[in-house]
Design a protein around this motif. Structure first.
Motif, PDB file in Angstrom:
ATOM      1  N   THR A  42       0.493  -0.923   0.264  1.00 42.92           N
ATOM      2  CA  THR A  42      -0.003   0.045  -0.152  1.00 42.92           C
ATOM      3  C   THR A  42       0.626   0.883  -0.156  1.00 42.92           C
ATOM      4  N   GLN A  43       2.035   0.920   0.606  1.00 42.93           N
ATOM      5  CA  GLN A  43       2.556   2.294   0.523  1.00 42.93           C
ATOM      6  C   GLN A  43       4.058   2.004   0.396  1.00 42.93           C
ATOM      7  N   LYS A  44       5.044   2.832  -0.624  1.00 42.84           N
ATOM      8  CA  LYS A  44       6.666   2.984  -0.954  1.00 42.84           C
ATOM      9  C   LYS A  44       7.044   3.505  -0.331  1.00 42.84           C
ATOM     10  N   THR A 101       9.596  -7.683   6.889  1.00 40.25           N
ATOM     11  CA  THR A 101       8.913  -7.944   7.084  1.00 40.25           C
ATOM     12  C   THR A 101       7.898  -7.281   8.199  1.00 40.25           C
ATOM     13  N   ARG A 102       8.928  -6.087   8.680  1.00 37.11           N
ATOM     14  CA  ARG A 102       7.980  -4.780   9.007  1.00 37.11           C
ATOM     15  C   ARG A 102       6.669  -4.662   7.907  1.00 37.11           C
ATOM     16  N   THR A 103       7.336  -3.700   6.437  1.00 35.01           N
ATOM     17  CA  THR A 103       6.454  -3.558   6.448  1.00 35.01           C
ATOM     18  C   THR A 103       5.161  -4.494   5.673  1.00 35.01           C
ATOM     19  N   ARG A 104       5.565  -6.154   5.493  1.00 35.64           N
ATOM     20  CA  ARG A 104       4.284  -6.983   5.091  1.00 35.64           C
ATOM     21  C   ARG A 104       3.444  -6.878   6.676  1.00 35.64           C
ATOM     22  N   LEU A 105       3.718  -6.753   7.650  1.00 40.75           N
ATOM     23  CA  LEU A 105       2.993  -7.019   8.619  1.00 40.75           C
ATOM     24  C   LEU A 105       1.800  -5.535   8.673  1.00 40.75           C
ATOM     25  N   LEU A 106       2.607  -4.365   8.310  1.00 39.06           N
ATOM     26  CA  LEU A 106       1.924  -3.451   8.287  1.00 39.06           C
ATOM     27  C   LEU A 106       0.417  -3.445   7.492  1.00 39.06           C
ATOM     28  N   ASP A 107       0.471  -3.488   6.138  1.00 38.71           N
ATOM     29  CA  ASP A 107       0.472  -3.837   5.363  1.00 38.71           C
ATOM     30  C   ASP A 107      -0.927  -4.432   5.819  1.00 38.71           C
ATOM     31  N   GLY A 145       1.191  -1.523  19.507  1.00 36.04           N
ATOM     32  CA  GLY A 145       1.862  -0.658  19.281  1.00 36.04           C
ATOM     33  C   GLY A 145       2.243  -0.451  17.648  1.00 36.04           C
ATOM     34  N   ILE A 146       1.551  -1.873  16.798  1.00 37.81           N
ATOM     35  CA  ILE A 146       2.234  -1.890  15.387  1.00 37.81           C
ATOM     36  C   ILE A 146       0.378  -0.670  14.983  1.00 37.81           C
ATOM     37  N   PHE A 147       0.074  -0.438  15.830  1.00 39.00           N
ATOM     38  CA  PHE A 147      -1.465   0.653  15.346  1.00 39.00           C
ATOM     39  C   PHE A 147      -0.771   1.898  15.479  1.00 39.00           C
ATOM     40  N   ALA A 148      -0.110   2.372  16.077  1.00 38.21           N
ATOM     41  CA  ALA A 148       0.918   3.666  16.357  1.00 38.21           C
ATOM     42  C   ALA A 148       1.403   3.609  15.236  1.00 38.21           C
ATOM     43  N   ALA A 149       2.504   2.319  14.763  1.00 37.90           N
ATOM     44  CA  ALA A 149       3.522   2.936  13.541  1.00 37.90           C
ATOM     45  C   ALA A 149       2.102   3.248  12.582  1.00 37.90           C
ATOM     46  N   LEU A 150       1.173   2.515  12.122  1.00 38.90           N
ATOM     47  CA  LEU A 150       0.088   2.458  11.233  1.00 38.90           C
ATOM     48  C   LEU A 150      -0.512   3.566  11.059  1.00 38.90           C
ATOM     49  N   GLU A 195       1.211   6.569  12.003  1.00 36.97           N
ATOM     50  CA  GLU A 195       2.463   7.108  11.551  1.00 36.97           C
ATOM     51  C   GLU A 195       2.809   6.908   9.835  1.00 36.97           C
ATOM     52  N   TRP A 196       2.949   5.658  10.134  1.00 36.65           N
ATOM     53  CA  TRP A 196       3.157   5.580   8.793  1.00 36.65           C
ATOM     54  C   TRP A 196       1.862   5.801   7.746  1.00 36.65           C
ATOM     55  N   VAL A 197       0.922   5.666   7.824  1.00 34.96           N
ATOM     56  CA  VAL A 197      -0.152   5.596   6.954  1.00 34.96           C
ATOM     57  C   VAL A 197      -0.723   7.057   6.886  1.00 34.96           C
ATOM     58  N   PHE A 198      -0.805   7.985   7.559  1.00 42.17           N
ATOM     59  CA  PHE A 198      -1.551   9.405   8.406  1.00 42.17           C
ATOM     60  C   PHE A 198      -1.129  10.326   8.470  1.00 42.17           C
TER      61      PHE A 198
END
Length: 257
Positions: free
Chosen positions: A14-16, A38-44, A83-88, A90-93
């Protein structure tokens, strides 16, 4: 809304990665690259699942299953689901909020800044429906106003009020109203983009649907902030800034209402 992706099927990210990160990624050690992947796959996976179900209805094992990652590997990257939601977020919004700031950096009129932000948000939701779904689901949460998008909306509205460009006797309720308009517009945008039923097609042809939808939504938002219809329409139809580094966007001064 789209179903949960097959955990074994290949999927487009979803993100590059930023251009600089892409340029240097190939020179990194294999272990570092694999950890990043791996981190990107988890976030995706978390993005897709949370957009579909909502944060409260997604478990860690759901995320690792969808990402095709071992359950234990999750904790190499994140301490918890929160933790992953907080990272998400930041990553997306946050990244998108920074993009909006860059695009509007050459604009001096708060009304133009808001219009540009609304239009780009709706266009992004059309291009990336999963992103739009997550924004709608989490946008009404208690965290919403602390996110980059929420903070920038508060900031831009305050600037407009201070400059007497916006009229908002109750700023908080004004922000609530504007936020509701934007989220409702995103929901409608996603509906029109996904639907192929004859009724929706007739709405599109009649002009009730997606035609100039981002500009129409920006017009309504500006009206909610106190601008007259004609002025709101004019600003919502201005060419979008390119956001190229070093290019300053000049506009005619706002008309006196």
């Amino acid at each position: 809304m789209p179903g949960t992706p097959n955990s074994r099927a290949p999927r487009q990210r979803t993100q590059k990665l930023p251009a600089q990160a892409q340029a240097t990624e190939g020179r990194q050690p294999r272990g570092t690259r694999r950890k990043r992947e791996t981190r990107t796959r988890l976030l995706d996976a978390a993005l897709r699942l949370m957009a579909e179900r909502g944060t409260d209805f997604v478990a860690i094992n759901d995320i690792t299953e969808a990402a095709d990652v071992g359950f234990g590997s999750f904790y190499n990257h994140f301490e918890s689901k929160e933790g992953i939601f907080a990272a998400l977020v930041e990553w997306v919004f946050e990244e998108f909020a920074d993009t909006l700031d860059h695009l509007a950096s050459g604009l001096s009129d708060p009304a133009e800044v808001v219009a540009v932000s609304v239009r780009h948000t709706l266009m992004r939701a059309r291009r990336e429906p999963v992103w739009g779904q997550l924004l709608i689901r989490e946008g009404f949460s208690v965290h919403a106003l602390s996110w980059g998008l929420g903070q920038r909306l508060l900031r831009d509205s305050q600037r407009g009020i201070s400059a007497k460009r916006f009229v908002a006797p109750d700023q908080f309720m004004c922000i609530v109203s504007v936020t509701g308009i934007i989220f409702a517009a995103i929901a409608a945008e996603l509906h029109f983009a996904a639907s192929v039923t004859p009724a929706i097609q007739r709405q599109k042809v009649s002009g009730l649907g997606e035609q100039n939808f981002a500009e129409r939504a920006a017009t309504v938002v500006l009206q909610a902030l106190g601008l007259k219809l004609a002025e709101a329409e004019r600003i919502a139809q201005l060419p979008l800034p390119t956001g190229k580094p070093g290019v300053k966007v000049y506009r005619a001064k706002p008309r006196v209402r």
